[in-house]
Enzyme design. Structure first.
Site, mmCIF file in Angstrom:
data_model
loop_
_atom_site.group_PDB
_atom_site.id
_atom_site.type_symbol
_atom_site.label_atom_id
_atom_site.label_comp_id
_atom_site.label_asym_id
_atom_site.label_seq_id
_atom_site.Cartn_x
_atom_site.Cartn_y
_atom_site.Cartn_z
ATOM 1 N N MET A 115 0.808 -1.222 0.000
ATOM 2 C CA MET A 115 0.000 0.000 0.000
ATOM 3 C C MET A 115 0.841 1.271 0.000
ATOM 4 O O MET A 115 0.297 2.361 0.071
ATOM 5 C CB MET A 115 -0.931 0.010 1.211
ATOM 6 C CG MET A 115 -2.072 -0.968 1.100
ATOM 7 S SD MET A 115 -3.183 -0.847 2.520
ATOM 8 C CE MET A 115 -3.725 0.862 2.381
ATOM 9 N N GLY A 116 2.157 1.161 -0.073
ATOM 10 C CA GLY A 116 2.972 2.358 -0.085
ATOM 11 C C GLY A 116 4.182 2.236 0.803
ATOM 12 O O GLY A 116 4.749 1.148 0.945
ATOM 13 N N VAL B 182 6.385 3.793 4.493
ATOM 14 C CA VAL B 182 6.305 4.445 5.791
ATOM 15 C C VAL B 182 7.654 5.091 6.090
ATOM 16 O O VAL B 182 8.702 4.476 5.899
ATOM 17 C CB VAL B 182 5.929 3.441 6.902
ATOM 18 C CG1 VAL B 182 5.791 4.147 8.236
ATOM 19 C CG2 VAL B 182 4.644 2.714 6.556
ATOM 20 N N LYS C 164 2.805 7.576 6.768
ATOM 21 C CA LYS C 164 2.483 6.516 5.822
ATOM 22 C C LYS C 164 2.014 7.190 4.532
ATOM 23 O O LYS C 164 1.037 7.931 4.526
ATOM 24 C CB LYS C 164 1.393 5.594 6.368
ATOM 25 C CG LYS C 164 1.063 4.419 5.446
ATOM 26 C CD LYS C 164 -0.063 3.556 6.010
ATOM 27 C CE LYS C 164 0.356 2.817 7.260
ATOM 28 N NZ LYS C 164 -0.686 1.846 7.694
ATOM 29 N N ASP D 67 -8.190 -7.427 12.035
ATOM 30 C CA ASP D 67 -6.939 -8.046 11.577
ATOM 31 C C ASP D 67 -5.892 -8.063 12.695
ATOM 32 O O ASP D 67 -4.740 -7.691 12.488
ATOM 33 C CB ASP D 67 -6.400 -7.318 10.350
ATOM 34 C CG ASP D 67 -5.405 -8.172 9.550
ATOM 35 O OD1 ASP D 67 -5.456 -9.415 9.687
ATOM 36 O OD2 ASP D 67 -4.589 -7.602 8.806
#
Length: 401
Positions: free
Chosen positions: A20-21, A23, A38, A130
């Site tokens: 997702m990218g 950090v 993030k 999660d």
């Protein structure tokens, strides 16, 4: 000088990179404090952006010492970003990979902190969905911080069962039985995942293992876990029995996160008393009585499967039917990555991309989910935390491990 995000946050050092990218360790120049940023990749679509927005919305509701704090969010040069508390520590997945089993008393203390953080989230109507070792940070002072609310949902949102693509989100080794068949996540689903993590801290393995992911998911729905003190006799009987309560198949049989926090905080490492039936737990409401099939008259009882309660027979049948149709599934039910750097890095809430279990049809108590191997790709794109410095923790912990 590093890149400046939103004319305020200076990116100093990359800490993690994943699906997702990325950090970054950063500096909030307005407040002169270190933070974690993030930053979504520029080519990520609307789904990834919405996930980060959900993380911002859910985490922003929470203000608790055992939940990573959310400070800010926005868009910079077309990239969505989150600004969070910077955690000086490592994940429980790294703790397990490097140091192995925890002392029962310490595992109970960590479980109590996790439960307290979850209780605070549940009070605010937030369900994490999660909970796993990779999403639990441990500071250098042994303080627990729950992170990654990217697939969290609000308890009053009736649409949170499925994603837009008809999939259930979560990680197979920690997925509650009710969620495996498409039922909505409830606070008790987080409590079950907490039980799975605590079981792993005490025994070195999740409660259920299998040759492939569908086999693991089927066991969550239909098999009784081996009592943890049968795998490791030094685990106090009281702690082992309470852990079985967290892993009850029926969500109504599990204690609340508040009850679990109160009881775990008061656990004595050498106590061998079972949790009393119907009494008030320290710091919380009464602890539910364990189902009859979970009560053990003596520690010497042979290890083996117990007969599941009638309440889960229908669920087990549905999962068994789905598993029978799966061919060639690969083993993807793990969480930690042995190749991750050892504990000692300064890290933020570095999220692990969640696994997804597609359903064949609308969710119901008798739904037969598609449990193909791609549905629970738990280890793919695991983010690696970059250490700021290496520490030798043997001296810090007095050689406990």
């Amino acid at each position: 000088m590093g890149v400046l995000v939103a004319e305020r946050y200076r990116l100093d050092e990359p800490l993690g990179r994943g699906a997702m990218g990325e950090v970054w360790r950063a500096t909030d120049q307005a407040l002169s404090r270190p933070v974690a940023v993030k930053l979504l990749r520029a080519d990520d679509g609307d789904a990834a952006s919405e996930r980060l927005r959900m993380e911002a919305r859910t985490a922003a509701r929470l203000d608790h010492p055992h939940v990573v704090s959310m400070y800010d969010s926005g868009c910079h040069d077309g990239r969505f970003y989150l600004v969070m508390e910077l955690v000086d520590g490592w994940s429980l997945a790294q703790e397990l990979a490097v140091h192995g089993l925890l002392d029962p008393q310490e595992a109970g203390a960590i479980g109590a902190q996790m439960a307290a953080g979850l209780s605070a989230a549940h009070v605010q109507g937030v369900i994490h969905r999660d909970i796993k070792p990779g999403n639990i940070m441990l500071t250098t002072d042994r303080i627990v911080k729950i992170t990654d609310f990217g697939i969290a949902c609000f308890a009053d949102d009736a649409s949170h069962t499925l994603t837009a693509t008809g999939k259930i989100l979560g990680t197979s080794s920690y997925l509650a039985p009710e969620r495996a068949v498409g039922r909505p996540a409830v606070p008790a689903s987080d409590v079950y995942a907490l039980g799975c993590v605590l079981y792993e801290l005490l025994t070195g393995r999740p409660p259920f293992l299998g040759e492939n992911t569908p086999a693991v998911v089927q066991q969550h729905a239909s098999a009784a876990p081996v009592p943890p003190d049968h795998l490791r006799p030094e685990i106090p009987r009281s702690l082992a029995d309470h852990l079985l309560l967290l892993l009850a198949k029926d969500p109504a049989q599990r204690p609340t996160a508040e009850q679990a926090a109160g009881w775990l905080a008061a656990v004595e490492a050498h106590s061998d008393q079972a949790p009393p039936s119907g009494t008030v737990s320290p710091g919380g409401p009464p602890v539910p009585t364990a189902p009859a099939h979970m009560l053990r008259p003596a520690r010497s009882r042979p290890t083996g499967s117990r007969t599941p309660s009638k309440a889960v027979i229908g669920v087990a049948g549905a999962v068994a039917f789905a598993v029978a149709a799966v061919i060639g599934a690969s083993v993807t039910s793990g969480d930690g990555d042995p190749s991750s750097p050892p504990p000692g890095s300064t890290a933020p809430s570095t999220s692990t991309p969640p696994s997804e279990a597609p359903l064949s049809g609308a969710p119901s108590a008798t739904a037969s989910p598609d449990l193909s191997s791609s549905a629970f790709d738990d280890d793919k794109d695991e983010e690696k935390e970059k250490p700021e410095r290496q520490r030798k923790r043997g001296g810090e912990k007095g050689g406990k491990h």
